[in-house]
Scaffold this motif. Structure first.
Motif, mmCIF file in Angstrom:
data_model
loop_
_atom_site.group_PDB
_atom_site.id
_atom_site.type_symbol
_atom_site.label_atom_id
_atom_site.label_comp_id
_atom_site.label_asym_id
_atom_site.label_seq_id
_atom_site.Cartn_x
_atom_site.Cartn_y
_atom_site.Cartn_z
ATOM 1 N N TRP A 158 51.864 49.002 37.762
ATOM 2 C CA TRP A 158 52.263 47.977 38.725
ATOM 3 C C TRP A 158 52.143 48.464 40.164
ATOM 4 O O TRP A 158 51.941 47.664 41.080
ATOM 5 N N GLY A 159 52.255 49.761 40.366
ATOM 6 C CA GLY A 159 52.042 50.307 41.704
ATOM 7 C C GLY A 159 50.599 50.116 42.159
ATOM 8 O O GLY A 159 50.337 49.692 43.285
ATOM 9 N N ILE A 160 49.646 50.405 41.260
ATOM 10 C CA ILE A 160 48.231 50.209 41.591
ATOM 11 C C ILE A 160 47.934 48.722 41.787
ATOM 12 O O ILE A 160 47.196 48.342 42.704
ATOM 13 N N ILE A 161 48.520 47.877 40.924
ATOM 14 C CA ILE A 161 48.347 46.428 41.063
ATOM 15 C C ILE A 161 48.846 45.958 42.419
ATOM 16 O O ILE A 161 48.171 45.166 43.112
ATOM 17 N N LEU A 162 50.016 46.423 42.821
ATOM 18 C CA LEU A 162 50.602 46.008 44.101
ATOM 19 C C LEU A 162 49.678 46.340 45.266
ATOM 20 O O LEU A 162 49.412 45.491 46.134
ATOM 21 N N VAL A 163 49.157 47.551 45.285
ATOM 22 C CA VAL A 163 48.286 47.971 46.386
ATOM 23 C C VAL A 163 46.953 47.224 46.317
ATOM 24 O O VAL A 163 46.416 46.810 47.357
ATOM 25 N N PHE A 164 46.425 47.031 45.123
ATOM 26 C CA PHE A 164 45.155 46.316 44.962
ATOM 27 C C PHE A 164 45.261 44.883 45.471
ATOM 28 O O PHE A 164 44.383 44.408 46.196
ATOM 29 N N VAL A 165 46.332 44.192 45.097
ATOM 30 C CA VAL A 165 46.524 42.810 45.546
ATOM 31 C C VAL A 165 46.720 42.778 47.056
ATOM 32 O O VAL A 165 46.168 41.913 47.751
ATOM 33 N N TRP A 166 47.491 43.705 47.576
ATOM 34 C CA TRP A 166 47.755 43.758 49.014
ATOM 35 C C TRP A 166 46.457 43.985 49.796
ATOM 36 O O TRP A 166 46.263 43.424 50.875
ATOM 37 N N GLN A 167 45.557 44.789 49.234
ATOM 38 C CA GLN A 167 44.298 45.083 49.918
ATOM 39 C C GLN A 167 43.285 43.955 49.785
ATOM 40 O O GLN A 167 42.586 43.614 50.747
ATOM 41 N N SER A 168 43.184 43.343 48.614
ATOM 42 C CA SER A 168 42.076 42.443 48.304
ATOM 43 C C SER A 168 42.339 40.980 48.619
ATOM 44 O O SER A 168 41.391 40.231 48.892
ATOM 45 N N SER A 169 43.585 40.539 48.556
ATOM 46 C CA SER A 169 43.872 39.105 48.685
ATOM 47 C C SER A 169 43.491 38.563 50.059
ATOM 48 O O SER A 169 43.126 37.393 50.182
ATOM 49 N N GLY A 170 43.549 39.393 51.101
ATOM 50 C CA GLY A 170 43.192 38.934 52.435
ATOM 51 C C GLY A 170 41.729 38.544 52.548
ATOM 52 O O GLY A 170 41.386 37.585 53.244
ATOM 53 N N TYR A 171 40.867 39.284 51.850
ATOM 54 C CA TYR A 171 39.441 38.952 51.872
ATOM 55 C C TYR A 171 39.186 37.623 51.170
ATOM 56 O O TYR A 171 38.442 36.774 51.663
ATOM 57 N N LEU A 172 39.819 37.442 50.004
ATOM 58 C CA LEU A 172 39.669 36.187 49.283
ATOM 59 C C LEU A 172 40.273 35.030 50.072
ATOM 60 O O LEU A 172 39.783 33.900 50.005
ATOM 61 N N MET A 173 41.330 35.321 50.822
ATOM 62 C CA MET A 173 41.949 34.303 51.671
ATOM 63 C C MET A 173 40.941 33.713 52.651
ATOM 64 O O MET A 173 40.899 32.487 52.848
ATOM 65 N N ILE A 174 40.117 34.550 53.246
ATOM 66 C CA ILE A 174 39.119 34.073 54.213
ATOM 67 C C ILE A 174 38.130 33.126 53.543
ATOM 68 O O ILE A 174 37.748 32.083 54.102
ATOM 69 N N ILE A 175 37.704 33.462 52.329
ATOM 70 C CA ILE A 175 36.763 32.598 51.606
ATOM 71 C C ILE A 175 37.415 31.261 51.284
ATOM 72 O O ILE A 175 36.808 30.195 51.455
ATOM 73 N N TYR A 176 38.657 31.313 50.830
ATOM 74 C CA TYR A 176 39.358 30.067 50.511
ATOM 75 C C TYR A 176 39.617 29.235 51.761
ATOM 76 O O TYR A 176 39.543 27.995 51.714
#
Length: 293
Positions: A158-176
């Motif tokens: 869950w630690g890796i998941i937390l950091v992965f989501v925190w890093q990646s969701s912003g990029y997907l946000m721009i596309i959306y």
């Protein structure tokens, strides 16, 4: 006529020839060589390359427990990571396309983690998990901060998941955001006039109209999740006892730490086939759901 065709061909080669040459040298040739080495027992150093046929693949599927464990970890990570990054990215985009004060500033803030390199980001969060959370746990007494973050299989995952989501969701946000802003306002207004509430507009109007963006974001998230290596290396190094070792890290360790390059390239070939099949199926399924306004 022939001279014109020859001139056109030369012109095309001038424009795309260097790119094709570079692509062949950096992608095609290494890929073909990797396929060849996957059928050998080469150690990556010596000049002695012995052909072993399918022995590497038989070993992977019959006796390589570490590969199976890392494959299962990567599968779990991909499922959870893809869902969470897309949900977070979409809802950030949904709210940041509303008329709220400072939305451009907020968009920048949420996108910034994607700019930071994965290794650096991982080491920063490693300090936060180990030192920062421990201090907050001592001050607040909250059990959440007193967990052994990165210290066991569950919290490491869950630690890796937390950091992965925190890093990646912003990029997907721009596309959306780009896709949501292109949804026709007249269509949304017509739905509201017909009595649709916000949830119905979101589910039945907006989501179907932004399916091209969903296709792209799912493709990117699946690719990122399966290939995740830098966060894994900097946060847990696959530990404890290989319980958080991703497939990419398993391939790396096999080839470059254990000096079994042939076995490592065999694993990477299986890895490539799995990711290619899954992404092709995902693109096909989501493409079929795309509609036009």
């Amino acid at each position: 006529m022939n001279s014109k065709r020859t001139a056109a061909l030369i012109q095309q080669l001038v424009y795309i020839g260097p790119a094709l040459l570079f692509f062949g040298i950096t992608i095609i040739i290494p890929f073909v060589m990797g396929m060849y080495y996957s059928f050998t027992n080469w150690n990556g150093v010596s000049g002695n390359v012995e052909w072993v046929g399918l022995d590497n693949f038989v070993k992977i599927f019959t006796s390589d427990r570490a590969f199976a464990d890392s494959f299962w970890f990567t599968t779990k990570f991909t499922i959870v990571g893809v869902i969470l990054t897309n949900l977070v990215g979409f809802f950030l985009a949904y709210f940041l396309t509303k008329k709220i004060r400072g939305r451009n500033f907020l968009r920048t803030i949420f996108f910034m983690p994607n700019v930071i390199g994965g290794l650096l980001l991982g080491f920063i969060w490693q300090f936060i998990f180990i030192k920062g959370f421990a201090t907050l746990g001592d001050v607040t007494g909250l059990a959440f901060f007193q967990l052994p973050w990165l210290g066991d299989e569950v919290t490491g995952f869950w630690g890796i998941i937390l950091v992965f989501v925190w890093q990646s969701s912003g990029y997907l946000m721009i596309i959306y955001i780009a896709s949501i802003t292109n949804v026709s306002k007249e269509v949304l207004e017509a739905a509201e006039i017909d009595g649709a509430n916000r949830f119905q507009v979101l589910k039945n109007i907006m989501v179907p109209l932004i399916m091209p963006a969903v296709t792209v974001c799912l493709f990117l998230a699946i690719s990122w999740s399966f290939k995740m290596f830098d966060l894994n290396l900097s946060l847990t190094k696959g530990g404890p006892y290989g319980s958080t070792e991703s497939l990419a890290m398993n391939v790396y360790n096999e080839a470059f730490l254990n000096n079994r390059y042939g076995l490592g390239t065999a694993k990477s070939l299986i890895f490539f086939i799995v990711v290619a099949v899954i992404t092709l199926i995902q693109v096909r399924l989501t493409k079929n759901k795309e509609v036009e306004a």
